[in-house]
Design an enzyme around this catalytic site. Sequence first.
Site, PDB file in Angstrom:
ATOM      1  N   PHE A 125     -32.400  -1.620  10.093  1.00  0.00           N
ATOM      2  CA  PHE A 125     -32.581  -0.321   9.793  1.00  0.00           C
ATOM      3  C   PHE A 125     -33.269   0.420  11.119  1.00  0.00           C
ATOM      4  CE2 PHE A 125     -35.255   2.907   7.856  1.00  0.00           C
ATOM      5  CZ  PHE A 125     -34.134   3.865   7.286  1.00  0.00           C
ATOM      6  N   ARG A 131     -23.652  -0.682  -4.481  1.00  0.00           N
ATOM      7  CA  ARG A 131     -25.074  -0.464  -4.430  1.00  0.00           C
ATOM      8  C   ARG A 131     -25.348  -0.249  -5.579  1.00  0.00           C
ATOM      9  NH1 ARG A 131     -28.781   3.754  -0.858  1.00  0.00           N
ATOM     10  NH2 ARG A 131     -30.693   2.449  -0.879  1.00  0.00           N
ATOM     11  N   HIS A 166     -14.812   7.865   0.897  1.00  0.00           N
ATOM     12  CA  HIS A 166     -15.495   7.680  -0.370  1.00  0.00           C
ATOM     13  C   HIS A 166     -14.338   7.865  -1.496  1.00  0.00           C
ATOM     14  CE1 HIS A 166     -19.231   7.817   1.547  1.00  0.00           C
ATOM     15  NE2 HIS A 166     -19.516   9.078   1.771  1.00  0.00           N
ATOM     16  N   LYS A 196     -23.908   7.185  -0.517  1.00  0.00           N
ATOM     17  CA  LYS A 196     -25.309   6.539  -0.314  1.00  0.00           C
ATOM     18  C   LYS A 196     -25.222   5.185  -0.815  1.00  0.00           C
ATOM     19  CE  LYS A 196     -27.505   9.302   0.852  1.00  0.00           C
ATOM     20  NZ  LYS A 196     -27.523   9.739   2.129  1.00  0.00           N
ATOM     21  N   SER A 197     -24.187   4.531  -0.504  1.00  0.00           N
ATOM     22  CA  SER A 197     -24.235   2.990  -0.451  1.00  0.00           C
ATOM     23  C   SER A 197     -24.019   2.135   0.341  1.00  0.00           C
ATOM     24  CB  SER A 197     -22.900   2.782  -1.642  1.00  0.00           C
ATOM     25  OG  SER A 197     -22.935   3.541  -2.694  1.00  0.00           O
ATOM     26  N   MET A 256     -31.265   1.355  14.039  1.00  0.00           N
ATOM     27  CA  MET A 256     -30.487   2.420  13.924  1.00  0.00           C
ATOM     28  C   MET A 256     -31.158   3.797  13.596  1.00  0.00           C
ATOM     29  SD  MET A 256     -27.672   0.808  10.932  1.00  0.00           S
ATOM     30  CE  MET A 256     -27.049   2.485  10.585  1.00  0.00           C
ATOM     31  N   SER A 279     -31.600   7.942  -3.555  1.00  0.00           N
ATOM     32  CA  SER A 279     -31.032   8.111  -2.421  1.00  0.00           C
ATOM     33  C   SER A 279     -30.383   9.628  -2.196  1.00  0.00           C
ATOM     34  CB  SER A 279     -30.412   7.227  -1.781  1.00  0.00           C
ATOM     35  OG  SER A 279     -29.749   7.340  -0.203  1.00  0.00           O
ATOM     36  N   TRP A 317     -24.209   2.442   7.528  1.00  0.00           N
ATOM     37  CA  TRP A 317     -24.512   0.889   7.918  1.00  0.00           C
ATOM     38  C   TRP A 317     -23.126   0.361   8.345  1.00  0.00           C
ATOM     39  CZ3 TRP A 317     -27.932  -2.502   4.422  1.00  0.00           C
ATOM     40  CH2 TRP A 317     -28.724  -3.315   5.168  1.00  0.00           C
ATOM     41  N   TRP A 374     -19.944   9.406  13.359  1.00  0.00           N
ATOM     42  CA  TRP A 374     -18.649  10.165  12.717  1.00  0.00           C
ATOM     43  C   TRP A 374     -17.395  10.052  13.487  1.00  0.00           C
ATOM     44  CZ3 TRP A 374     -23.501  12.743  13.607  1.00  0.00           C
ATOM     45  CH2 TRP A 374     -23.305  13.407  14.864  1.00  0.00           C
TER      46      TRP A 374
END
Length: 287
Positions: free
Chosen positions: A220, A121, A99, A44-45, A223, A129, A49, A72
């Site tokens: 945003f 973030r 991650h 969630k960072s 996307m 989030s 994006w 993905w």
Amino acid sequence: MSSPKYIRYHGLLLPPSAHSMESLEFAQNFSVEDTDVFAVTYPKSGTIWMQEILPLVLSGGDLTPIQTIPNWDRVPWLEEKRLALIVDQLASPRALVTHFPYHLMPPSFLTSKAKVIYVMRNPKDIVVSSYYFHQMAQFLEDPGTFDEFMEKFLEGRVLFGKWTDHVKSWRHAELGDRIMYITYEEMVQDLPAVLRRISDFLGRNLSEDTIHKIAEHCSFKTMKANSMSNFSLVPKLYMDSDKSPFLRKGVAGDWKNHFNSEQLARFTSVIYKELEGESFSLPWSLD
């Protein structure tokens, strides 16, 4: 946490819907190439994006990948099951996301010249989030109340462990000029400026026109409307966007709408204590 919803890997909790011991072994044995580019994030960072940005920067602004290939598959996760199925389809230079903390990267990464963009973030926005993501992701545990989820987050009983451990592992990574650090907040504030830095870091020398074209397609709003990027292709069985959209707000500072004063005091004191004595400073105040 002994929930069947998760598997444990080196102390980290991972959802078995996307991970297996085989996929994690595949990641460890993955043959990293010198031209590979990794976007590394704590969940969630800004991962999604970066899955949009990297193909556009590496292709000089060609929109084909982001309009025809689900995110993905165009920029796969190193640790997820999907990589083994599509790795042979990835064109060089390959872009991947992960991650993983630094110490879980495959041995071939350490000896390669592959580059890393580490996105940080504000953890207060991450926890908000993540809280909403847990509500809509059917393959994750119910988050409970925000207060309960915040405690889980601070204790590291969430996906990929403690945020502070993740940040420390990558801030101490001795990669020299192979790594650049950016923040989600910088991307929100001035995406073209961040894209210029990424372009220079990856040796792309993109024109101003191309930079602005990429920024426009990585907004945003764009996307959220792109089915290849907004996870609308994922069956409701896994993600219920009626509960919360996957791409929810894409802003910085939404934490102010969720933390009360007691939660804020507790959160900041725990995070600051865990980062006490570190040689790096955070790019934002947590107070």
